[in-house]
Motif scaffolding. Structure first.
Motif, PDB file in Angstrom:
ATOM      1  N   ASP A 106       0.817  -1.212   0.000  1.00 32.06           N
ATOM      2  CA  ASP A 106       0.000   0.000   0.000  1.00 32.06           C
ATOM      3  C   ASP A 106       0.855   1.269   0.000  1.00 32.06           C
ATOM      4  O   ASP A 106       0.386   2.328  -0.391  1.00 32.06           O
ATOM      5  CB  ASP A 106      -0.937   0.016   1.209  1.00 32.06           C
ATOM      6  CG  ASP A 106      -2.060  -1.001   1.076  1.00 32.06           C
ATOM      7  OD1 ASP A 106      -2.292  -1.489  -0.060  1.00 32.06           O
ATOM      8  OD2 ASP A 106      -2.702  -1.310   2.094  1.00 32.06           O
ATOM      9  N   ASP A 107       2.104   1.165   0.437  1.00 36.21           N
ATOM     10  CA  ASP A 107       2.996   2.327   0.456  1.00 36.21           C
ATOM     11  C   ASP A 107       3.198   2.911  -0.939  1.00 36.21           C
ATOM     12  O   ASP A 107       3.481   4.099  -1.076  1.00 36.21           O
ATOM     13  CB  ASP A 107       4.361   1.957   1.035  1.00 36.21           C
ATOM     14  CG  ASP A 107       4.291   1.578   2.495  1.00 36.21           C
ATOM     15  OD1 ASP A 107       3.330   1.987   3.180  1.00 36.21           O
ATOM     16  OD2 ASP A 107       5.197   0.863   2.964  1.00 36.21           O
ATOM     17  N   TYR A 108       3.074   2.087  -1.963  1.00 40.19           N
ATOM     18  CA  TYR A 108       3.347   2.521  -3.331  1.00 40.19           C
ATOM     19  C   TYR A 108       2.102   2.577  -4.218  1.00 40.19           C
ATOM     20  O   TYR A 108       2.217   2.689  -5.431  1.00 40.19           O
ATOM     21  CB  TYR A 108       4.396   1.612  -3.975  1.00 40.19           C
ATOM     22  CG  TYR A 108       5.765   1.813  -3.389  1.00 40.19           C
ATOM     23  CD1 TYR A 108       6.563   2.875  -3.800  1.00 40.19           C
ATOM     24  CD2 TYR A 108       6.249   0.967  -2.407  1.00 40.19           C
ATOM     25  CE1 TYR A 108       7.813   3.075  -3.253  1.00 40.19           C
ATOM     26  CE2 TYR A 108       7.494   1.162  -1.849  1.00 40.19           C
ATOM     27  CZ  TYR A 108       8.277   2.214  -2.279  1.00 40.19           C
ATOM     28  OH  TYR A 108       9.508   2.417  -1.733  1.00 40.19           O
ATOM     29  N   ILE A 109       0.921   2.539  -3.625  1.00 33.74           N
ATOM     30  CA  ILE A 109      -0.293   2.526  -4.436  1.00 33.74           C
ATOM     31  C   ILE A 109      -0.437   3.804  -5.266  1.00 33.74           C
ATOM     32  O   ILE A 109      -0.826   3.755  -6.432  1.00 33.74           O
ATOM     33  CB  ILE A 109      -1.554   2.247  -3.592  1.00 33.74           C
ATOM     34  CG1 ILE A 109      -2.712   1.899  -4.518  1.00 33.74           C
ATOM     35  CG2 ILE A 109      -1.880   3.402  -2.671  1.00 33.74           C
ATOM     36  CD1 ILE A 109      -3.832   1.157  -3.855  1.00 33.74           C
ATOM     37  N   ASP A 110      -0.105   4.957  -4.681  1.00 32.81           N
ATOM     38  CA  ASP A 110      -0.184   6.211  -5.442  1.00 32.81           C
ATOM     39  C   ASP A 110       0.802   6.207  -6.611  1.00 32.81           C
ATOM     40  O   ASP A 110       0.497   6.706  -7.691  1.00 32.81           O
ATOM     41  CB  ASP A 110       0.073   7.412  -4.541  1.00 32.81           C
ATOM     42  CG  ASP A 110      -1.047   7.631  -3.531  1.00 32.81           C
ATOM     43  OD1 ASP A 110      -2.185   7.189  -3.793  1.00 32.81           O
ATOM     44  OD2 ASP A 110      -0.780   8.243  -2.481  1.00 32.81           O
ATOM     45  N   PHE A 111       1.974   5.642  -6.397  1.00 26.70           N
ATOM     46  CA  PHE A 111       2.960   5.548  -7.466  1.00 26.70           C
ATOM     47  C   PHE A 111       2.463   4.637  -8.588  1.00 26.70           C
ATOM     48  O   PHE A 111       2.539   4.985  -9.758  1.00 26.70           O
ATOM     49  CB  PHE A 111       4.299   5.033  -6.916  1.00 26.70           C
ATOM     50  CG  PHE A 111       5.319   4.793  -7.972  1.00 26.70           C
ATOM     51  CD1 PHE A 111       5.961   5.846  -8.591  1.00 26.70           C
ATOM     52  CD2 PHE A 111       5.637   3.498  -8.381  1.00 26.70           C
ATOM     53  CE1 PHE A 111       6.903   5.632  -9.587  1.00 26.70           C
ATOM     54  CE2 PHE A 111       6.575   3.270  -9.366  1.00 26.70           C
ATOM     55  CZ  PHE A 111       7.218   4.342  -9.970  1.00 26.70           C
ATOM     56  N   ARG A 112       1.917   3.484  -8.228  1.00 20.39           N
ATOM     57  CA  ARG A 112       1.416   2.555  -9.241  1.00 20.39           C
ATOM     58  C   ARG A 112       0.244   3.172 -10.013  1.00 20.39           C
ATOM     59  O   ARG A 112       0.136   2.987 -11.226  1.00 20.39           O
ATOM     60  CB  ARG A 112       1.020   1.225  -8.605  1.00 20.39           C
ATOM     61  CG  ARG A 112       2.231   0.452  -8.095  1.00 20.39           C
ATOM     62  CD  ARG A 112       1.898  -0.972  -7.706  1.00 20.39           C
ATOM     63  NE  ARG A 112       0.760  -1.096  -6.827  1.00 20.39           N
ATOM     64  CZ  ARG A 112       0.808  -1.044  -5.497  1.00 20.39           C
ATOM     65  NH1 ARG A 112       1.969  -0.855  -4.894  1.00 20.39           N
ATOM     66  NH2 ARG A 112      -0.291  -1.182  -4.782  1.00 20.39           N
ATOM     67  N   ASN A 113      -0.610   3.908  -9.324  1.00 20.94           N
ATOM     68  CA  ASN A 113      -1.711   4.603 -10.006  1.00 20.94           C
ATOM     69  C   ASN A 113      -1.172   5.636 -10.990  1.00 20.94           C
ATOM     70  O   ASN A 113      -1.666   5.762 -12.111  1.00 20.94           O
ATOM     71  CB  ASN A 113      -2.654   5.259  -9.002  1.00 20.94           C
ATOM     72  CG  ASN A 113      -3.474   4.260  -8.238  1.00 20.94           C
ATOM     73  OD1 ASN A 113      -3.667   3.136  -8.675  1.00 20.94           O
ATOM     74  ND2 ASN A 113      -3.951   4.658  -7.069  1.00 20.94           N
ATOM     75  N   ALA A 114      -0.154   6.396 -10.575  1.00 19.57           N
ATOM     76  CA  ALA A 114       0.450   7.384 -11.460  1.00 19.57           C
ATOM     77  C   ALA A 114       1.095   6.713 -12.671  1.00 19.57           C
ATOM     78  O   ALA A 114       1.037   7.244 -13.782  1.00 19.57           O
ATOM     79  CB  ALA A 114       1.481   8.225 -10.698  1.00 19.57           C
ATOM     80  N   VAL A 130       4.137  11.543  -8.388  1.00 21.21           N
ATOM     81  CA  VAL A 130       2.940  11.140  -7.655  1.00 21.21           C
ATOM     82  C   VAL A 130       2.012  12.329  -7.384  1.00 21.21           C
ATOM     83  O   VAL A 130       0.800  12.222  -7.528  1.00 21.21           O
ATOM     84  CB  VAL A 130       3.312  10.434  -6.338  1.00 21.21           C
ATOM     85  CG1 VAL A 130       2.097  10.194  -5.470  1.00 21.21           C
ATOM     86  CG2 VAL A 130       4.026   9.125  -6.623  1.00 21.21           C
ATOM     87  N   ASN A 131       2.592  13.465  -7.035  1.00 22.66           N
ATOM     88  CA  ASN A 131       1.793  14.613  -6.587  1.00 22.66           C
ATOM     89  C   ASN A 131       1.551  15.673  -7.661  1.00 22.66           C
ATOM     90  O   ASN A 131       0.713  16.542  -7.462  1.00 22.66           O
ATOM     91  CB  ASN A 131       2.441  15.287  -5.387  1.00 22.66           C
ATOM     92  CG  ASN A 131       2.509  14.367  -4.201  1.00 22.66           C
ATOM     93  OD1 ASN A 131       1.638  13.545  -3.996  1.00 22.66           O
ATOM     94  ND2 ASN A 131       3.574  14.483  -3.418  1.00 22.66           N
TER      95      ASN A 131
END
Length: 64
Positions: free
Chosen positions: A29-37, A62-63
């Motif tokens: 879950d730590d990298y979910i935003d990265f994988r989404n990006a 990511v941001n």
């Protein structure tokens, strides 16, 4: 090709060829935003950011 991606256990490792830049991530879950990006923006955009400035590439990808 400007980069390679390989798997080591549960870790994905991106190597930007000719720049000695490495970035690793896993399926936590730590990298979910990265994988989404990655899905939205694509790996090429992240590679460009790593070449431009490896110190803030992750946060910018990511941001922003």
């Amino acid at each position: 090709m400007r980069y390679t991606i390989r798997t080591k256990g549960e870790l994905q490792i991106l190597e930007v060829i000719d720049h000695n830049i490495f970035f690793g991530w896993d399926m936590s879950d730590d990298y979910i935003d990265f994988r989404n990006a990655l899905e939205v923006k694509g790996i090429e955009v992240f590679v460009d950011l790593l070449i431009e400035n490896p110190d803030n590439a992750f946060l910018k990808f990511v941001n922003g």
